[in-house]
Each structure stands twice: as structure tokens, then as C-alpha cells.
Motif scaffolding. Sequence first.
Motif, PDB file in Angstrom:
ATOM      1  N   UNK A 137     -12.468  26.699  23.613  1.00  0.00           N
ATOM      2  CA  UNK A 137     -11.069  27.142  23.509  1.00  0.00           C
ATOM      3  C   UNK A 137     -10.804  28.385  24.339  1.00  0.00           C
TER       4      UNK A 137
ATOM      5  N   UNK B   2     -14.241  29.326  13.230  1.00  0.00           N
ATOM      6  CA  UNK B   2     -13.828  29.226  14.617  1.00  0.00           C
ATOM      7  C   UNK B   2     -12.661  30.186  14.853  1.00  0.00           C
ATOM      8  N   UNK B   3     -12.519  30.631  16.086  1.00  0.00           N
ATOM      9  CA  UNK B   3     -11.393  31.502  16.428  1.00  0.00           C
ATOM     10  C   UNK B   3     -10.262  30.699  17.056  1.00  0.00           C
ATOM     11  N   UNK B   4     -10.457  29.383  17.188  1.00  0.00           N
ATOM     12  CA  UNK B   4      -9.452  28.550  17.836  1.00  0.00           C
ATOM     13  C   UNK B   4      -8.187  28.498  16.988  1.00  0.00           C
TER      14      UNK B   4
ATOM     15  N   UNK C  47     -18.288  40.324  15.664  1.00  0.00           N
ATOM     16  CA  UNK C  47     -18.458  39.772  14.316  1.00  0.00           C
ATOM     17  C   UNK C  47     -18.221  38.272  14.319  1.00  0.00           C
ATOM     18  N   UNK C  48     -17.260  37.836  15.120  1.00  0.00           N
ATOM     19  CA  UNK C  48     -16.789  36.451  15.026  1.00  0.00           C
ATOM     20  C   UNK C  48     -17.058  35.692  16.316  1.00  0.00           C
TER      21      UNK C  48
ATOM     22  N   UNK D  59     -11.446  33.438  10.331  1.00  0.00           N
ATOM     23  CA  UNK D  59     -12.735  33.024  10.888  1.00  0.00           C
ATOM     24  C   UNK D  59     -13.697  32.646   9.780  1.00  0.00           C
ATOM     25  N   UNK D  60     -13.645  33.353   8.662  1.00  0.00           N
ATOM     26  CA  UNK D  60     -14.558  33.043   7.560  1.00  0.00           C
ATOM     27  C   UNK D  60     -14.255  31.670   6.968  1.00  0.00           C
TER      28      UNK D  60
ATOM     29  N   UNK E  93     -14.635  43.142  16.037  1.00  0.00           N
ATOM     30  CA  UNK E  93     -14.259  41.818  15.516  1.00  0.00           C
ATOM     31  C   UNK E  93     -14.770  40.728  16.449  1.00  0.00           C
TER      32      UNK E  93
ATOM     33  N   UNK F  51      -7.023  42.331   2.598  1.00  0.00           N
ATOM     34  CA  UNK F  51      -7.075  41.010   3.241  1.00  0.00           C
ATOM     35  C   UNK F  51      -8.498  40.629   3.601  1.00  0.00           C
ATOM     36  N   UNK F  52      -9.253  41.569   4.158  1.00  0.00           N
ATOM     37  CA  UNK F  52     -10.551  41.182   4.711  1.00  0.00           C
ATOM     38  C   UNK F  52     -11.679  41.259   3.690  1.00  0.00           C
TER      39      UNK F  52
ATOM     40  N   UNK G  43     -10.420  38.026  10.864  1.00  0.00           N
ATOM     41  CA  UNK G  43     -11.708  37.947  10.174  1.00  0.00           C
ATOM     42  C   UNK G  43     -11.626  36.981   8.997  1.00  0.00           C
TER      43      UNK G  43
ATOM     44  N   UNK H 258      -6.737  39.746   9.414  1.00  0.00           N
ATOM     45  CA  UNK H 258      -6.384  38.327   9.243  1.00  0.00           C
ATOM     46  C   UNK H 258      -7.321  37.442  10.065  1.00  0.00           C
TER      47      UNK H 258
END
Lengths: 267, 105
Positions: free
Chosen positions: A146, B94-96, A134-135, B89-90, A131, A249-250, B86, B84
Amino acid sequence: MDCTLLIAVALGALGVFLLLPRAQASWRKLGALITVLVGGGGLFYLSRWAELQESAAPAGGLSLYFYIFAAIAVGSALAVISHPKPLYAALYFVILTLATSALLLTLYAEFIAIVLIVIYAGAILVTYVFVIMLASTPGGAPAAEYDKVSADPLIAVLVSFLLLATVLQLMFHVSGPGSPGFMNTNTGLHARALMAANLGYHLPQFSGIKTPAVGGMAVLGRNLYSHYALSLELAGVLLTVAMVGAVVISRKNEPPAALGSGELPTE
Amino acid sequence: MELMTNAALYQYLALGAVLFAIGLVGFMSRRNMIMIFLSTEIMFQGVAINLIAFARYHLNADGQSFVIFLLSVAAAEASLALALVVLLYRRRQTLNIDAWSEMQG
């Protein structure tokens, strides 16, 4: 009243507060220094305290491995929460998992130790790393803003170390040695030995109690499949539900084009 | 196998408490959603050490059985939480966690 414990916890809180990611990176080194000093001092104090208790009531040995792996575990846990790059934090978490499973080995929980490595280092951490990759921004990019600056470090450190101070104070001073509740002379030793013998453990120093020599894993398996058989099934159901939920969910929320249109694709 | 002394038990309990506190600091102070959930895993490890130490102290397999359940709950939690992450983020790229601070009931 002995305030050593409270002072040590307060110093540790200061060290962790400085160690957390912040705009001025130089403070983090000071924080690391303070944390290492407090951690080392705490472990030394703990070993002296344990030796004192041992001399009062000698039984069994205190393991050197505990101190080694406890230091590794606490150090890597601090690295996890303070490293600005998530991938490195995940790798430090692997070290934490290995140290924890070594600690479980010192507690004769060999099955749990292996399971911890397989599940945490093998399954959960791989998911985390996937993850993260991925992100996150493409390789070579500096850490995101952040990640570099933490939110409310003062409140977080205050709340957590207040909890820690309360727990440690209760353990070592209120219910600790000197109070009537503390089993300083290892009272109940014989009762515990009897209970252990019923469970199939072999205790050489209690030669009066004859037991078959059975390892911890067999005892765990018997316990798990007799007392907690239903709960074990429920745990399986929980994992299935979580897996289905994660897939749902994903999933990408696109309208299924090929389905439901009722028409065959034309050339 | 020897019986565990009270002093040895207290050492493991203190270590578990320290790991829990460190995880709590990370949970409240990090702003990256992935790091928040990684901090909860540190707290899980502290609790697991406590449970195993009590199991060893009482020579009772119940504590070890609880850790098996703790591990399965941790695995379920990690899979749902990362799904959640992922998803979120979509939506915002951002992951903030502050990107979602206006979220209401």
C-alpha cells in the motif's frame, strides 16, 4: 489571454502525477524530471515577474534566500508525498520544516521560526517516527504494497492542481498587476508605515515617524498576551484535552485484572 | 526593517499555495494512514507561510499570533491522529486505509 501560468500548472500536475508511487518505477524518474523542470522554470518566471514589479515601483530588496529555500521546501514536500518508505518521508519532512523556518526568518519572524523547528522537527516528527517504527514490518523488509502504489493519483492530482491553478490565476491575472485592485505603486505605504510605527517597529526610511526600535518578538508577545490572552488559555486547554484523549484512545483495552476483583491475591 | 513590496508578498503567497496543493495531493493519494497525516502537516506549513507573509506585509503581529495557535492545533491534531493510528493498527495489523473502507456511519 496569457496562458503561461495554466500551462505551467498543467505540466506540474503531469509531473506530480508521474512522480507518485506506482507499480512501474521507471515512470517516476520521468515525473521527477518534469517536476524539477517545471519548478525551476516557475521560480525563474517568478523572479523575472518580481524584478519587473520592482522596476515599476522600487522599494526594498528581493531576497535570493527566498528562491533557494522555496526550491528546497517544494522539493522536499514532493519527496514526502512520493517516497515509498514512510521513515524516509518523515526525514524529508524535517528538511521541509527547516526550509520553512528559514523562509520565516526572511520574513523577520524569528521566534516563530525557532518554535517551528522545536515543535515540528523536535516534537511532532519524533512522535511520527515512533509510530512508524511501532507499526511497521521489522527492519530490512521491503516497503508494503500500500506504500508502493498510490490510490486514485489522477483524481488527487486533478483536484489539487485545479485548486492551485484557480488560486494562482486569481493572484496573478485577475487581481494581479494591471487590474485596479493591485497596488502596483505600493499605495498605502504611508498608512502601513504609520500602523507599523504604532506597533513599535522602526522604519529608517520613514524618518518623519519617530518610533522606538523594538524587535518582532516583543511585539508578538505583547499582541499575544493582550489581544489573544483568552485564546492562549484556550489553546492550553486544547492541548491538555488532546493529551488526555490520546492517552485514553491508545490505551490497551484489557480488563483490569487486579482491580475490582475485591480479593487479595492468595499465595 | 523595510516595508515589504506587493511583488514579494505575492511570491510568498504563491509558495504557500504550491505547498498546500502538494499536501492535498499527498492527502488524497497515499494509502498509508501515517503518510495521510504527514501530508496534512505539509498543508499546515503552507498556511503558516501565508500568515507570516501577511504579518510581515502589514507589519502586524496578528499573523504571527495565529501561527502560534496553528501550531498548537497541529500538535493536538498530530497526537490524536497518531493515537488513532496506533489503535487501528492494533485491530487489523495493517496501516492500509483501505482495510477500513467498509466502515459505515
